[in-house]
Enzyme design. Structure first.
Site, mmCIF file in Angstrom:
data_model
loop_
_atom_site.group_PDB
_atom_site.id
_atom_site.type_symbol
_atom_site.label_atom_id
_atom_site.label_comp_id
_atom_site.label_asym_id
_atom_site.label_seq_id
_atom_site.Cartn_x
_atom_site.Cartn_y
_atom_site.Cartn_z
ATOM 1 N N SER A 1 8.512 12.494 -12.530
ATOM 2 C CA SER A 1 7.855 11.740 -13.607
ATOM 3 C C SER A 1 6.410 12.187 -13.807
ATOM 4 C CB SER A 1 7.888 10.258 -13.232
ATOM 5 O OG SER A 1 6.953 9.538 -13.994
ATOM 6 N N TYR B 1 5.953 3.437 -7.721
ATOM 7 C CA TYR B 1 6.930 4.252 -8.456
ATOM 8 C C TYR B 1 6.523 5.731 -8.400
ATOM 9 C CZ TYR B 1 9.241 6.466 -12.449
ATOM 10 O OH TYR B 1 9.941 7.336 -13.248
#
Ligand SMILES: NC(=O)c1ccc[n+]([C@@H]2O[C@H](COP(=O)([O-])OP(=O)(O)OC[C@H]3O[C@@H](n4cnc5c(N)ncnc54)[C@H](O)[C@@H]3O)[C@@H](O)[C@H]2O)c1
Length: 335
Positions: free
Chosen positions: A127, A152
């Protein structure tokens, strides 16, 4: 050719499965259909895939160590694409253990499967959030990503490290893809563009963080899939020097058949422009509720895609207006 897609009932997994099936590739998809967002949307995506020849679905949780080992013991995959993850920056402040269970423990189970089966190519989703609040833009894969600002992001960076280690030790050809704010039809209801369309369509106010002063490199899902498919066909060959390590003369370089790419639009857009684009597509005005920056959020994402262009001859380029129009058309027909 048989491809394993984890997270096949998810947004990106669904689109990748559609694309591969249309090309006659056999797709074996797994998903645990968790309740992070509307399960009926995940089931609706699956119901589009299940009637198609060449598609097999297995309900499986990546964190089920025995289940994942059995999957790899009983099936041979030419390529493994890991898209199953606990996604979302803000939710990692609320339920950190979901990120550990899937993105860390589950990811090790997958790596072990790839190791014992000696797969030809492992492709996994990382990501843009790994870049944190790096001031240098556009973000390049050779930049330091040692300061993630959400759990995350930390788990995604951990995935890159774990995959690199397995690639080095067991010579597994591996490619990590850092996605930048993927949007489009069948998208994720937890993401801003989806929430904005839903609220504006219903005449409800939208929450605008950091007073709209934020930029994202919005990437249309078809562009992400095109980049992925090209990358999937091109497993890294052994040995490849790790470019980040290579750039730092104080570190002894190691080799692994491992590559990292950004998949982003290379054109950051202000939140205010996203809202205007949605207003135009819907033909309705937004009622804006301005709120401060949220913990874990970053002010800008901006992908350097030179490596992707050099290696696979492709760069995402769908204009925001076109992609949002496709999303709004889907949203109105689906709901
Ligand atoms: N969409 C984006 O903008 C974006 C941006 C950056 C990175 N990513 C990454 O891309 C990948 C795909 O994202 P997406 O947008 O399709 O998300 P998604 O949430 O729609 O899809 C993930 C799927 O994985 C499944 N899943 C979650 N935990 C699982 C587990 N333990 N076992 C089996 N299945 C499990 C979920 O049920 C879901 O269907 C993820 O790894 C995500 O972190 C996405």
């Amino acid at each position: 050719m048989q491809v394993l897609i984890t997270g096949v009932a998810g947004f990106v997994g669904y689109h990748l499965a559609q694309r591969l099936l249309s090309e006659g590739v056999q797709v074996y998809g797994i998903d645990n259909l968790n309740e992070y967002y509307d399960v009926s949307l995940k089931k609706a995506r699956l119901s589009q895939l299940q009637p198609q020849a060449g598609f097999t679905f297995e309900y499986l949780d990546l964190s089920d160590r025995v289940g994942v080992a059995n999957l790899f013991a009983t099936h041979q995959f030419d390529c493994v694409v890991n898209l199953a993850a606990q996604a979302g920056v803000r939710y990692s402040l609320i339920n950190p253990h979901a990120y550990v269970d899937t993105n860390l423990s589950g990811f090790v189970n997958l790596l072990e499967g790839c190791r014992h089966q000696a797969v030809n190519h492992l492709v996994f989703a990382s990501s843009s959030s790994v870049y944190g609040v790096n001031p240098k833009v556009p973000f390049a894969t050779s930049d330091s990503v040692d300061h993630p600002i959400s759990l995350y992001a930390a788990t995604k960076k951990a995935n890159e490290l774990m995959a690199y280690t397995y690639s080095h030790l067991y010579r597994i050809p591996t490619t990590g893809l850092r996605f930048f704010t993927v949007y489009g039809p069948w998208g994720r209801p937890d993401m801003a563009y989806f929430k904005f369309v839903k609220a504006i369509e219903a005449g409800q106010p939208i929450e605008v963080y950091n007073h709209g002063d934020m930029q994202r490199d919005f990437t249309y899902v078809d562009d992400v899939i095109e980049g992925m498919v090209r990358v999937m066909r091109r497993p890294p060959t052994d040995p490849v020097l790790d470019s980040a390590v290579d750039a730092d003369a104080s570190i002894q370089p190691t080799t692994a058949p491992y590559k990292l790419y950004n998949i982003g639009n290379n054109q950051p857009v202000a939140l205010s422009r996203l809202i205007q684009t949605i207003e135009t597509a819907l033909g309705k005005s937004a009622q804006k509720q301005f709120l401060p920056m949220q913990p874990g959020d970053v002010p800008i994402t901006y992908a350097d895609v030179d490596d992707l262009i050099r290696d696979v001859g492709f760069k995402p380029a769908t204009p925001l207006e076109v992609g949002i129009r496709h999303f709004v058309d889907w949203y109105r027909s689906y709901y």
